[in-house]
Design a protein around this motif. Structure first.
Motif, PDB file in Angstrom:
ATOM      1  N   CYS A 126       0.839  -1.209   0.000  1.00 25.25           N
ATOM      2  CA  CYS A 126       0.000   0.000   0.000  1.00 25.25           C
ATOM      3  C   CYS A 126       0.868   1.250   0.000  1.00 25.25           C
ATOM      4  O   CYS A 126       1.800   1.360   0.797  1.00 25.25           O
ATOM      5  CB  CYS A 126      -0.894   0.000   1.237  1.00 25.25           C
ATOM      6  SG  CYS A 126      -1.745   1.568   1.476  1.00 25.25           S
ATOM      7  N   ALA A 180      -6.941  -3.774   2.504  1.00 22.35           N
ATOM      8  CA  ALA A 180      -6.477  -2.409   2.818  1.00 22.35           C
ATOM      9  C   ALA A 180      -7.362  -1.826   3.915  1.00 22.35           C
ATOM     10  O   ALA A 180      -8.538  -2.172   4.031  1.00 22.35           O
ATOM     11  CB  ALA A 180      -6.541  -1.531   1.579  1.00 22.35           C
ATOM     12  N   CYS A 181      -6.802  -0.906   4.709  1.00 21.89           N
ATOM     13  CA  CYS A 181      -7.620  -0.172   5.681  1.00 21.89           C
ATOM     14  C   CYS A 181      -8.375   0.927   4.926  1.00 21.89           C
ATOM     15  O   CYS A 181      -8.100   1.157   3.740  1.00 21.89           O
ATOM     16  CB  CYS A 181      -6.715   0.403   6.774  1.00 21.89           C
ATOM     17  SG  CYS A 181      -5.806   1.847   6.242  1.00 21.89           S
ATOM     18  N   ILE A 186      -8.114   4.102   4.797  1.00 22.69           N
ATOM     19  CA  ILE A 186      -7.296   5.165   4.192  1.00 22.69           C
ATOM     20  C   ILE A 186      -6.538   4.619   2.984  1.00 22.69           C
ATOM     21  O   ILE A 186      -6.512   5.237   1.907  1.00 22.69           O
ATOM     22  CB  ILE A 186      -6.321   5.784   5.224  1.00 22.69           C
ATOM     23  CG1 ILE A 186      -7.096   6.314   6.432  1.00 22.69           C
ATOM     24  CG2 ILE A 186      -5.516   6.906   4.591  1.00 22.69           C
ATOM     25  CD1 ILE A 186      -6.223   6.887   7.536  1.00 22.69           C
ATOM     26  N   GLY A 187      -5.923   3.443   3.127  1.00 14.07           N
ATOM     27  CA  GLY A 187      -5.217   2.832   2.000  1.00 14.07           C
ATOM     28  C   GLY A 187      -6.165   2.552   0.857  1.00 14.07           C
ATOM     29  O   GLY A 187      -5.850   2.772  -0.327  1.00 14.07           O
ATOM     30  N   GLU A 212       3.454   1.879   7.367  1.00  8.78           N
ATOM     31  CA  GLU A 212       3.226   0.448   7.613  1.00  8.78           C
ATOM     32  C   GLU A 212       3.444  -0.364   6.323  1.00  8.78           C
ATOM     33  O   GLU A 212       3.769  -1.539   6.368  1.00  8.78           O
ATOM     34  CB  GLU A 212       1.796   0.270   8.132  1.00  8.78           C
ATOM     35  CG  GLU A 212       1.457  -1.095   8.655  1.00  8.78           C
ATOM     36  CD  GLU A 212       1.767  -1.296  10.146  1.00  8.78           C
ATOM     37  OE1 GLU A 212       2.039  -0.314  10.842  1.00  8.78           O
ATOM     38  OE2 GLU A 212       1.742  -2.456  10.588  1.00  8.78           O
ATOM     39  N   VAL A 213       3.284   0.300   5.166  1.00  7.90           N
ATOM     40  CA  VAL A 213       3.449  -0.304   3.825  1.00  7.90           C
ATOM     41  C   VAL A 213       2.933  -1.757   3.812  1.00  7.90           C
ATOM     42  O   VAL A 213       3.685  -2.690   3.497  1.00  7.90           O
ATOM     43  CB  VAL A 213       4.915  -0.236   3.321  1.00  7.90           C
ATOM     44  CG1 VAL A 213       4.959  -0.435   1.789  1.00  7.90           C
ATOM     45  CG2 VAL A 213       5.589   1.083   3.653  1.00  7.90           C
ATOM     46  N   CYS A 214       1.656  -1.942   4.108  1.00 15.53           N
ATOM     47  CA  CYS A 214       1.069  -3.295   4.129  1.00 15.53           C
ATOM     48  C   CYS A 214       1.252  -3.938   2.752  1.00 15.53           C
ATOM     49  O   CYS A 214       0.700  -3.446   1.758  1.00 15.53           O
ATOM     50  CB  CYS A 214      -0.419  -3.201   4.462  1.00 15.53           C
ATOM     51  SG  CYS A 214      -0.733  -2.453   6.049  1.00 15.53           S
ATOM     52  N   HIS A 252      -2.392   4.153  11.492  1.00 15.84           N
ATOM     53  CA  HIS A 252      -1.797   2.953  10.861  1.00 15.84           C
ATOM     54  C   HIS A 252      -2.771   1.805  11.119  1.00 15.84           C
ATOM     55  O   HIS A 252      -2.470   0.873  11.872  1.00 15.84           O
ATOM     56  CB  HIS A 252      -0.449   2.591  11.489  1.00 15.84           C
ATOM     57  CG  HIS A 252       0.586   3.673  11.451  1.00 15.84           C
ATOM     58  ND1 HIS A 252       0.584   4.734  12.311  1.00 15.84           N
ATOM     59  CD2 HIS A 252       1.678   3.835  10.658  1.00 15.84           C
ATOM     60  CE1 HIS A 252       1.622   5.516  12.049  1.00 15.84           C
ATOM     61  NE2 HIS A 252       2.303   4.993  11.054  1.00 15.84           N
ATOM     62  N   ILE A 253      -3.934   1.890  10.542  1.00 15.32           N
ATOM     63  CA  ILE A 253      -5.079   1.092  11.016  1.00 15.32           C
ATOM     64  C   ILE A 253      -4.806  -0.417  10.958  1.00 15.32           C
ATOM     65  O   ILE A 253      -5.200  -1.166  11.847  1.00 15.32           O
ATOM     66  CB  ILE A 253      -6.341   1.482  10.210  1.00 15.32           C
ATOM     67  CG1 ILE A 253      -6.564   2.993  10.371  1.00 15.32           C
ATOM     68  CG2 ILE A 253      -7.577   0.730  10.706  1.00 15.32           C
ATOM     69  CD1 ILE A 253      -7.476   3.598   9.364  1.00 15.32           C
ATOM     70  N   ASN A 254      -4.119  -0.862   9.918  1.00 11.94           N
ATOM     71  CA  ASN A 254      -3.860  -2.314   9.796  1.00 11.94           C
ATOM     72  C   ASN A 254      -2.855  -2.833  10.818  1.00 11.94           C
ATOM     73  O   ASN A 254      -2.683  -4.042  10.949  1.00 11.94           O
ATOM     74  CB  ASN A 254      -3.330  -2.636   8.398  1.00 11.94           C
ATOM     75  CG  ASN A 254      -4.478  -2.936   7.431  1.00 11.94           C
ATOM     76  OD1 ASN A 254      -5.624  -2.997   7.831  1.00 11.94           O
ATOM     77  ND2 ASN A 254      -4.145  -3.120   6.170  1.00 11.94           N
ATOM     78  N   PHE A 277       0.364   4.324   1.104  1.00 12.38           N
ATOM     79  CA  PHE A 277      -0.044   5.481   1.911  1.00 12.38           C
ATOM     80  C   PHE A 277       0.837   5.709   3.129  1.00 12.38           C
ATOM     81  O   PHE A 277       1.535   6.705   3.218  1.00 12.38           O
ATOM     82  CB  PHE A 277      -1.518   5.393   2.334  1.00 12.38           C
ATOM     83  CG  PHE A 277      -1.942   6.628   3.078  1.00 12.38           C
ATOM     84  CD1 PHE A 277      -2.258   7.787   2.389  1.00 12.38           C
ATOM     85  CD2 PHE A 277      -1.960   6.668   4.466  1.00 12.38           C
ATOM     86  CE1 PHE A 277      -2.586   8.961   3.074  1.00 12.38           C
ATOM     87  CE2 PHE A 277      -2.290   7.832   5.156  1.00 12.38           C
ATOM     88  CZ  PHE A 277      -2.616   8.972   4.452  1.00 12.38           C
ATOM     89  N   CYS A 278       0.828   4.791   4.108  1.00 16.95           N
ATOM     90  CA  CYS A 278       1.563   5.124   5.345  1.00 16.95           C
ATOM     91  C   CYS A 278       2.780   4.229   5.533  1.00 16.95           C
ATOM     92  O   CYS A 278       3.019   3.297   4.770  1.00 16.95           O
ATOM     93  CB  CYS A 278       0.629   5.091   6.556  1.00 16.95           C
ATOM     94  SG  CYS A 278       0.365   3.458   7.261  1.00 16.95           S
TER      95      CYS A 278
END
Ligand code: SF4
Length: 576
Positions: A151, A176-177, A179-180, A156-158, A300-302, A153-154
């Motif tokens: 991802c 994805a959360c 936001i992502g 955490e780069v899921c 960093h929701i995930n 966005f943040c």
């Protein structure tokens, strides 16, 4: 009657979602960030009906008020964005980090409407903002499924997202959360698709071809005595390496968004070192997790489903993990915790010191420290020293106010001392997508992680001198190249005022407030969706990000744009 309060700023889910899905010029974004959350008792005492005027030493702004019993009395929370930044303080106290939390403000009820964005931009000295968002045309084609997408966005780069496409149209995203999801799903919206140069007299954008835009940008950079190159946390390390070369040949200064998030962390780690950990190790080993001054449930929701809930090799999931949250307000993350410790704003340093004393079995004479009862401090220390394996995740609650880098030195020392009893580690919750990568790339090329200047031909970093906010406040730079960042939306007002006086080149895929005030605007592809490259996750793990679709016609990736810009600057400076 106005009353004295403490202001803190931070991320919320709606702030992140609305800026990605609807853009920063939208009503949705305004409603999400022109908003103060306050304790219902304070709202009642002040007689606030809908809106309040909030005043700091730097300015005043009218925002909507949302009563929220999770915010303690005496505190005001405003999501980060232009409204909050009218009030924030540009003073970095020698750290490079402005004061974005624990700011003294007065609050009074008002019948005025919330301050419109245009009025805020006027305060910043913006005479005219041009905003011409375009939707990227999407060619519809055959259905594809791409797995293991990181991802963009943040921090955490899921990297476990599944993206379904029909040609260039993204139809479904799994894992994805919110936001992502908003970022990837709306990658084609609010786009800059044509290079533009601002008309010198009427201030309107004129569409030009890429060659003309690059020539003008090269001219600005080659004639500047001390240009600033800023941003770089939403691009790949290959582009960051080129930006460093550009800073060197222009004898300018290069800085990344670390300066506004974990700059104090990086400074403290350089001073005293740190025992770090990867997300995988935390999930497999940690039976005790402390979240200090961070709120992953909003930012960093995930992180929660990735690290806190799953079963690890040595810990049977959430039921075997003790979760402790230390924060100034009962955040969404605090609601998940087994123990919530409310610390007074700006007093984390005192609490760390008390914890270190308790760990050494010294008596704490004061009945409470930083608003935390002495017995609670002893209890917390007992939990920490008897943990099998612990990790402290920490955020900008520690870096953006109070003792700044001294907070980080204290938490690092606490972790070092806890390791005499048990195994403890530490991990900063980095906000921007590849901000960790910008530190790595700058570090391996120059020896410094951010705020690096080349005025004498060799790299040098002095926090509080060569860092962006200080350079702007002291009017030391004479041109700016902003890459994949939006300082107009996120810098304190006084710093933006000085940025507005400079010729500005902006390279960005999206319309932002900074894109709208650029003198030269160059569109780029979205890293991680239209352009591939390397990024670093917040735990220093390097990941290859994917290209899911080609960039729009005639739009290049940051690496190609910067390579061409470097050749042109070299020619003008007779270095080629
Ligand atoms: S937590 Fe961050 S990286 Fe993961 S999906 Fe959400 S926004 Fe993307």
């Amino acid at each position: 009657m106005p009353l004295k309060f403490r202001l803190i700023t931070g991320r919320t889910i709606e702030q992140g979602r609305s800026m990605e899905a609807e853009g920063k010029f939208s009503d949705g974004y305004r409603k999400a960030v022109a908003l103060a959350e306050m304790n219902p008792k304070d709202v009642e005492i002040l007689g606030i009906r809908n809106n309040a005027k909030i005043v700091s030493v730097y300015g005043s702004v009218v925002v909507g008020v949302k009563p929220n019993s999770d915010v303690p009395p005496g505190l005001v929370f405003i999501p980060m964005g232009p409204w909050a930044n009218v009030l924030t303080l540009p003073a970095t106290e020698g750290t490079g980090m402005p004061t974005l939390k624990n700011i003294d403000v007065h609050v009074e009820p008002t019948s005025e409407d919330p301050t419109p964005l245009s009025a805020i931009l006027e305060l910043y000295g913006v005479e005219k903002i041009s905003h011409r968002p375009t939707e990227r045309p999407l060619a519809i084609g055959s259905r594809r499924v791409v797995n293991d997408v990181p991802c963009p966005f943040c921090g955490e780069v899921c990297d476990f997202l599944t993206v379904e496409l029909e040609g260039e149209k993204i139809t479904r995203i799994l894992n994805a959360c919110p936001i992502g999801h908003a970022k990837i799903m709306n990658y084609h919206k609010h786009r800059v698709l044509t290079p533009m140069i601002k008309h010198e007299v009427n201030g309107d954008f004129i569409e030009v071809d890429l060659e003309q835009a690059l020539n003008r940008a090269a001219e600005i950079l080659a004639t500047a005595k001390y240009p600033l190159i800023y941003g770089l946390s939403n691009t790949c390390v290959e582009a960051i390496e080129l930006a460093v070369e550009l800073a060197e040949i222009t004898r300018g200064v290069i800085d990344n968004t670390t300066t506004l998030c974990h700059g104090p962390t990086v400074m403290a780690v350089q001073e005293v070192g740190a025992v770090k950990i990867t997300l995988g190790m935390a999930m497999n080993l940690a039976d005790t997790m402390v979240f200090w001054g961070c709120n992953p449930m909003s930012a960093h929701i995930n992180h929660i489903r990735r690290v806190v809930i799953p079963e690890g090799k040595f810990v049977k999931g959430r039921k075997e993990r003790k979760i402790i949250v230390v924060d100034v307000r009962r955040s969404e993350t605090a609601k998940l915790a087994d123990i919530f410790i409310q610390v007074e704003p700006g007093k984390d340093y005192e609490l760390f010191t008390a914890l270190r004393m308790a760990l050494r079995d010294y008596d704490i004479e004061a009945p409470n420290v930083a608003g935390v009862p002495r017995e609670k401090i002893y209890e917390l220390v007992d939990i920490m020293r008897t943990a099998r394996f612990g990790v402290i995740f920490f955020g900008m609650g520690l870096t953006q106010g109070g003792a700044k880098h001294k907070n980080l030195e204290e938490v690092i020392k606490l972790v070092q001392e806890l390791n005499e009893w048990s195994k403890w580690t530490l991990l900063p919750m980095r906000g921007h997508y590849n901000v960790t990568g910008s530190n790595h790339a700058m570090l391996w090329l120059t020896g410094y992680p951010y705020g690096v200047e080349f005025s004498r031909g060799f790299p040098k970093m002095i926090p509080g001198v060569t860092t962006t906010i200080d350079l702007l406040m002291n009017s030391e730079v004479d041109a700016a190249l902003i890459i994949a960042s939006d300082p107009v939306a996120h810098f304190p007002q006084k710093a933006v005022e000085n940025l507005m006086k400079l010729p500005k080149i902006v390279i960005d895929p999206f319309w932002s407030l900074t894109a709208g005030v650029a003198d030269v605007l160059i569109p780029s592809g979205v890293t991680g969706i239209e352009c591939e490259g390397t990024v670093y996750r917040l735990d220093d793990v390097a990941l290859k990000v994917k290209k899911l679709v080609d960039p729009p016609k005639d739009v290049l990736c940051d690496t190609d744009i910067l390579s061409r810009l470097i050749s042109k600057v070299k020619k003008l400076k007779r270095l080629a």
